[in-house]
Each structure stands twice: as C-alpha cells, then as structure tokens.
Design an enzyme around this catalytic site. Structure first.
Site, PDB file in Angstrom:
ATOM      1  N   LYS A 112      21.835  27.175 -15.085  1.00  0.00           N
ATOM      2  CA  LYS A 112      22.560  25.543 -16.278  1.00  0.00           C
ATOM      3  C   LYS A 112      21.624  24.568 -15.386  1.00  0.00           C
ATOM      4  O   LYS A 112      20.986  23.748 -15.405  1.00  0.00           O
ATOM      5  CB  LYS A 112      22.830  25.321 -15.611  1.00  0.00           C
ATOM      6  CG  LYS A 112      24.076  26.206 -16.630  1.00  0.00           C
ATOM      7  CD  LYS A 112      25.809  25.532 -17.707  1.00  0.00           C
ATOM      8  CE  LYS A 112      26.134  26.554 -18.623  1.00  0.00           C
ATOM      9  NZ  LYS A 112      26.170  28.198 -18.391  1.00  0.00           N
TER      10      LYS A 112
HETATM   11  C1  LIG Z   1      25.976  28.906 -19.099  1.00  0.00           C
HETATM   12  C2  LIG Z   1      26.034  30.634 -18.747  1.00  0.00           C
HETATM   13  C3  LIG Z   1      25.379  31.451 -19.301  1.00  0.00           C
HETATM   14  C4  LIG Z   1      25.620  31.472 -21.200  1.00  0.00           C
HETATM   15  O1  LIG Z   1      23.939  30.945 -21.464  1.00  0.00           O
HETATM   16  P1  LIG Z   1      24.121  30.101 -23.130  1.00  0.00           P
HETATM   17  O2  LIG Z   1      23.116  29.710 -23.013  1.00  0.00           O
HETATM   18  O3  LIG Z   1      25.570  29.605 -23.442  1.00  0.00           O
HETATM   19  O4  LIG Z   1      24.340  31.445 -23.731  1.00  0.00           O
HETATM   20  C5  LIG Z   1      25.767  33.142 -18.724  1.00  0.00           C
HETATM   21  N1  LIG Z   1      26.250  33.390 -17.446  1.00  0.00           N
HETATM   22  C6  LIG Z   1      26.339  32.274 -16.469  1.00  0.00           C
HETATM   23  C7  LIG Z   1      25.929  32.419 -14.676  1.00  0.00           C
HETATM   24  C8  LIG Z   1      26.355  30.578 -16.864  1.00  0.00           C
HETATM   25  O5  LIG Z   1      26.962  29.849 -16.152  1.00  0.00           O
END
Ligand SMILES: *Cc1c(COP(=O)(O)O)cnc(C)c1O
Length: 464
Positions: A112
C-alpha cells in the site's frame, strides 16, 4: 485527462478533482476516459531506468493538465525515495520461471505504500494549492491504517484519524500506527470489531453536517490515484522480463479489494503484454467463486492468516465490470444496484466467457498457506508472508503456460505477520533496520466505546 464514472451519471472530472473526490456522486468509481499507451520501445527503455523516472513517465498522461510536469517528477521522486531498496520493487527469481515482485520495501512494509506515499503528497500539493484542508477518517484491520498515517504525517493540510479494533490488530501493526506521534495523527482504538470501526466511518460520512464541518475525506482503495500508482510496477516487472520485446508475463495477485490486480489490467490496456491474471483468495473467496461461475454472491467474512484479504465485497471490481461490459454505465449501474439489494451479481454468459479468457482464481486455505510458506523457505531460503503465499499457491494452481514467466506479487514483508511465518518455518522473521526499535517506541492512542457520538466528539475536539 478527463475521468468518467463507471455508472455514467456523474460529471466528468479532471485528475485533481478525482483525487479529492474519491467516489463519484452517482456512487460509481472514476476511470480515465481513454487509456494512454506505452509504446514497445518505451517498455524496452524502462528496463534500464530508475523506478521514479519510469513512474513519472507512465503516470504523466493521467495527471497532465492538473499539475506541472517538473513538480510532478519531484513529487514522484520524493515518494519512492522513502523505499529502502534501490530498485523500489525488486524482482526475485524463485526458479521454474516464477518471480516474486517484492512490493514491501516502503515505510510500512506492505504494498500500500507504493500508492499512498504518492497520494499523500499529491493531496498535500492540491490542498495547499487550493488553500484548503481536510480531515481524513478511516478504519483499518491493519495495513491500510499504517500506510495512510505514514503518508499523511506532519502535513499541515491534513488531519488524520484512524480507527482500529481495540486488541484485535497485531502488535506490529498497532505499533506502526500508534508510535507516530505527529500532531496531525490520531489513533482511535474502538471497543469492537473491524466491522464496527467500518460502520462508524460510514455513519460519519453519512452525517452531512459533520462531513461539511470537518471537510471529511478518505484515502481508501477506490481512489483512482491509488490504482494509477500501482500500474507502474506491472510495467516495470514486464520491462525487466522482456516485455519490450513482446515477451508476455502472467501475474498472480493476492487479492482483497481488487485494486492491485485491476492496476495490472490497466497496464495491459496501456500496452504491457500480459497473458493471464490469477487472483488468489483466502477462505473469503467471493472472487474465485465469481470467476468460476459468473455469479458474485456475498457471504460473511471469516478471519484468516491473511487478514488484509478478509473481505466481503471487492469494491474495485466495478472498474473491470465497466470495461468488460463495453464501458456501459447503465449496465454497471443496474448490476451494482441489484448486487446491493439482493447480494447477487450475475455476469451473463458472454461477458463471463470474455472474463475467463484471461482471468482465473484459486481459494487457498490457511493450511495450504502455511504449507507454501514452509515449501518456499525449504526450497529457496526465502521467508514469505501469508498474503504472498496465497498468491504463490494460486499461481501454481492456475498457471496456464509454463513457458511464460509468472510474476507473483509479494504484498507484505514477512515480519509484518511473524506468528504465521514462525508457525510454518520455525523461523521468526526480524524487522528491517528502519523499524528495529519499533517495540521500544512510545505509543499514543485513545480507547473509545463503539459509539458514534463518542467518536464524532473526539474528532471535533481533537482536530487542529
Ligand atoms: C491490501 C492488501 C492486499 C489486498 O490488496 P487489494 O488491492 O485490496 O486487492 C493483499 N495483501 C496485503 C499484504 C495487503 O495489505
């Protein structure tokens, strides 16, 4: 660039307005009105360029008209200078044509950061330009909260309040949020569950007087700018694996809200050669059921070893629905309203067949997740986190052509989920140097009851 709503009934906006608006007024999500293109020679050139330069070039057509080019380049460079690997998103060869794309070298150790480090700076730039400020309120079960806090800390234009369920996030996750002592950062531990936190945030957004009074805003994963930033690493991975010479790549993506894997689709629309998308789910498998049957139906959420994928609805799927229905806002609107009222969305045979040409998915339970973490460790010496393991396992199950390289996205650092990794391998992953003192840093948070008035009053009295 102009942006249109997936439901076809909201005004077109430019990038700066889409950035600050998040959701469109008709309830839809914003998408660019055309996909810009990356030429094959550009993709070849990207293989030798620094990440920030590639990122600036790829994102420029999306922001053009809203910001000065040189300034944009500077903001992008600053965003990725916070990463502790020179490649920003290094590729690691696991053998057998499988590569891990490591997306966890940012400040909070999850993918993120790739989007939020940029979005925080773009927010700050745009709000400063407008002499305005916002109050960001969000709920988190872990990764989003810390990434949003890191992106917004110490910015004069933003006041950020993050709600987490008291006692229900891991120690690493909590401390990554609560040890940020900046004056504009406020951590609220709610005596309730993650769903309670999310409901409180929804109620705050529904309170028009409050919303206007504090200029309420969000940086959630439906924000177009987050998707845009994520397109970059698909192109970067492809360029390093011969994409500029026409070599296709398959991607396997551990998926929750569908924002990450949709960015891969965007990369393909821009010209990156991608042969297949593999969606990895944990026991909360709404997406893999949907890809198999064409029928999307919600069920309750159950906790798993990969909590950032414990979701009931994947909001960003609406963007793909818009594309596969030939950009019909009316169709999307009708299907999404039916989904909201009946909890069911039926794709229809033709569109389902179209989807299945490139998309597949697998549900990986906790036991398989632990097995994969152990296998990868024994075979390669690498520790992978449970989300990454879901992606790897799904990739192995669904890969259609073993002669095409498979890139599996590593979405979190193993030290973010040390209990699962230790259970699988007997090895407890250590935090990287930048966080070595996380457990001795001072924490600051307030505990509030699961009560709307209490949370609202707290925000009213604590924003500057
Ligand atoms: C947020 C997250 C996901 C999921 O990603 P999306 O974009 O919501 O599909 C997968 N793995 C981790 C570690 C995350 O923080």
């Amino acid at each position: 660039m102009r942006y249109v709503s997936t439901r076809g009934a909201a005004p077109d906006l430019d990038f700066a307005d889409v950035l600050l608006a998040g959701l469109a007024r008709d309830g839809g999500l914003y998408v660019p009105d055309t996909w810009p293109t990356i030429a094959p020679d550009a993709l070849r050139r990207f293989a030798g360029l620094p990440y920030a330069d590639v990122a600036t070039e790829i994102m420029w057509p999306f922001v053009e008209g809203s910001i000065d080019r040189e300034l944009f380049g500077t903001i992008v460079a600053e965003s990725y200078a916070t990463f502790d690997h020179p490649d920003v998103t290094p590729l690691r060869d696991l053998g057998g044509g499988v590569h891990l794309l490591e997306l966890f070298h940012g400040p909070t150790l999850a993918f993120k950061d790739l989007a939020l480090q940029l979005v925080g700076r773009l927010f700050d730039h745009e709000l400063t330009h407008r002499s305005s400020t916002v109050t960001i309120v969000g709920a988190t079960s872990g990764d989003t909260g810390s990434a949003a806090i890191e992106a917004c800390r110490d910015r004069d234009t933003v006041e950020i309040f993050i709600l987490h369920p008291f006692g229900r996030v891991s120690d690493v996750q909590r401390r990554q949020m609560t040890t940020v002592l900046s004056a504009n950062v406020h951590n609220i531990a709610v005596e309730g569950t993650f769903d309670d936190c999310q409901d409180l945030v929804k109620l705050l957004f529904a309170d028009e007087m409050f919303r206007d009074r504090v200029r309420l805003s969000a940086v959630n994963s439906i924000n177009w700018a987050r998707v845009m930033a994520q397109i970059v690493y698909y192109a970067v991975a492809s360029s390093r694996l011969g994409g500029g010479l026409g070599q296709p790549v398959a991607f396997s993506v551990p998926t929750g809200n569908f924002g990450n894997v949709f960015a891969g689709y965007g990369a393909q629309r821009m010209g990156v050669p991608i042969s297949q998308y593999i969606v990895g789910s944990n026991r909360n498998d709404i997406l893999t059921r949907f890809l198999a049957t064409g029928l999307m139906r919600t069920e309750g959420v159950e906790p798993s070893l990969s909590p950032s994928m414990d979701i009931q609805v994947s909001s960003n799927f609406e963007r793909l629905l818009f594309e596969i229905t030939g950009r019909s806002g009316a169709t999307v609107s009708e299907r999404m309203l039916a989904f909201r009222s009946d909890g069911e969305l039926a794709l229809g045979g033709e569109h389902h067949a179209l989807l299945q040409e490139q998309w597949s998915g697998a549900r990986i339970d906790d036991e398989q997740t632990l097995t994969v973490i152990r296998e990868v460790y024994e075979r390669t010496g690498e520790l992978v986190d449970p989300h990454t393991a879901v992606g790897l396992a799904a990739g192995e199950q669904c890969r259609r052509d073993p002669t095409i390289p498979l890139v599996s996205l590593a979405t979190a650092h193993p030290a973010k989920f040390p209990d699962a990794v230790e259970k699988a391998t007997g090895v407890r992953p250590g935090l990287p140097a930048r966080l070595h003192d996380l457990f001795t840093r001072e924490e600051r948070f307030v505990v509030l009851p699961n009560d709307l008035a209490a949370v609202r009053d707290y925000i009213d009295t604590h924003r500057r």
